[in-house]
Each structure stands twice: as structure tokens, then as C-alpha cells.
Design a protein around this motif. Structure first.
Motif, PDB file in Angstrom:
ATOM      1  N   CYS A   5      15.030  93.941   1.408  1.00 50.24           N
ATOM      2  CA  CYS A   5      16.251  93.367   1.966  1.00 50.24           C
ATOM      3  C   CYS A   5      17.387  93.568   0.962  1.00 50.24           C
ATOM      4  O   CYS A   5      17.207  93.363  -0.243  1.00 50.24           O
ATOM      5  N   HIS A   6      18.572  93.939   1.474  1.00 53.19           N
ATOM      6  CA  HIS A   6      19.698  94.177   0.571  1.00 53.19           C
ATOM      7  C   HIS A   6      20.218  92.881  -0.055  1.00 53.19           C
ATOM      8  O   HIS A   6      20.887  92.912  -1.070  1.00 53.19           O
ATOM      9  N   VAL A  42      18.616 101.988  11.942  1.00 52.99           N
ATOM     10  CA  VAL A  42      18.164 100.856  12.744  1.00 52.99           C
ATOM     11  C   VAL A  42      18.586  99.576  12.029  1.00 52.99           C
ATOM     12  O   VAL A  42      18.670  99.535  10.805  1.00 52.99           O
ATOM     13  N   GLN A  43      18.891  98.545  12.806  1.00 51.13           N
ATOM     14  CA  GLN A  43      19.232  97.250  12.212  1.00 51.13           C
ATOM     15  C   GLN A  43      18.013  96.346  12.294  1.00 51.13           C
ATOM     16  O   GLN A  43      17.412  96.202  13.360  1.00 51.13           O
ATOM     17  N   VAL A  44      17.680  95.728  11.148  1.00 53.42           N
ATOM     18  CA  VAL A  44      16.483  94.898  11.032  1.00 53.42           C
ATOM     19  C   VAL A  44      16.862  93.575  10.390  1.00 53.42           C
ATOM     20  O   VAL A  44      17.539  93.551   9.358  1.00 53.42           O
ATOM     21  N   LEU A  72      16.978  85.948   6.975  1.00 52.87           N
ATOM     22  CA  LEU A  72      17.645  86.181   8.262  1.00 52.87           C
ATOM     23  C   LEU A  72      18.915  87.026   8.156  1.00 52.87           C
ATOM     24  O   LEU A  72      19.758  87.007   9.038  1.00 52.87           O
ATOM     25  N   THR A  73      19.053  87.787   7.074  1.00 51.65           N
ATOM     26  CA  THR A  73      20.169  88.705   6.906  1.00 51.65           C
ATOM     27  C   THR A  73      19.870  90.002   7.655  1.00 51.65           C
ATOM     28  O   THR A  73      18.738  90.473   7.635  1.00 51.65           O
ATOM     29  N   VAL A  74      20.874  90.566   8.291  1.00 46.56           N
ATOM     30  CA  VAL A  74      20.694  91.835   8.993  1.00 46.56           C
ATOM     31  C   VAL A  74      20.866  92.980   8.003  1.00 46.56           C
ATOM     32  O   VAL A  74      21.823  93.018   7.231  1.00 46.56           O
TER      33      VAL A  74
END
Length: 79
Positions: free
Chosen positions: A12-13, A40-42, A48-50
Motif C-alpha cells: 500500500c502506498h 487497476v484501483q485496489v 482502506l486507502t485506494v
């Protein structure tokens, strides 16, 4: 139609939690070969960050970043 199941592993970024997922890719774009890049967006299950994940059909993750803002124009201030 060409279809491919791609396994992605990235962090996750925002919180750097490890994320693993499988993405089914299909369409004419796959004919361009292993150098083509898809996105793709995950949502991170931990914070819960996109994340916007850019990857190659080989499973190589090229970039993980916040999703690009879709608004190309400044939003006027209300004050």
C-alpha cells in the motif's frame, strides 16, 4: 478474445501493508505483448486507502500510487 490471470504483489502506498491479489485481464490490449501496462484501483484492507496499481501482463508491478484526480479543472472556492 485474449484472457490472462495475473497475480500481483505490492505494498500500500500509504501504510505499506503487503497486498496480494489476482486480476483477470482481457481484451485487444494484451496483443501488444509483455511491455504493455494496465492499471487497476485496489482498496487496502488494512487502512482502506485506494491504490492505483500499474502492472504488466507478466505480473511485474510498475507503480503503486494514489489514484489520479479525475477533475482537470480547479474547484471554485465558496468564500
Amino acid at each position: 478474445m485474449t484472457q490472462l490471470l495475473v497475480c500481483l504483489r505490492f505494498h500500500c502506498h500509504k501504510c505499506e501493508e503487503g497486498i496480494h491479489l489476482k486480476v483477470e485481464c482481457s481484451g485487444e490490449g494484451l496483443k501488444a505483448g509483455p511491455r504493455v501496462v494496465a492499471a487497476v484501483q485496489v482498496t487496502c484492507p488494512a487502512c482502506l486507502t485506494v491504490n492505483e496499481v500499474c502492472f504488466r501482463p507478466t505480473g511485474e508491478v510498475v507503480l503503486v500510487s494514489p489514484p489520479e484526480s479525475r477533475s482537470r479543472f480547479p474547484i471554485p472556492s465558496l468564500n
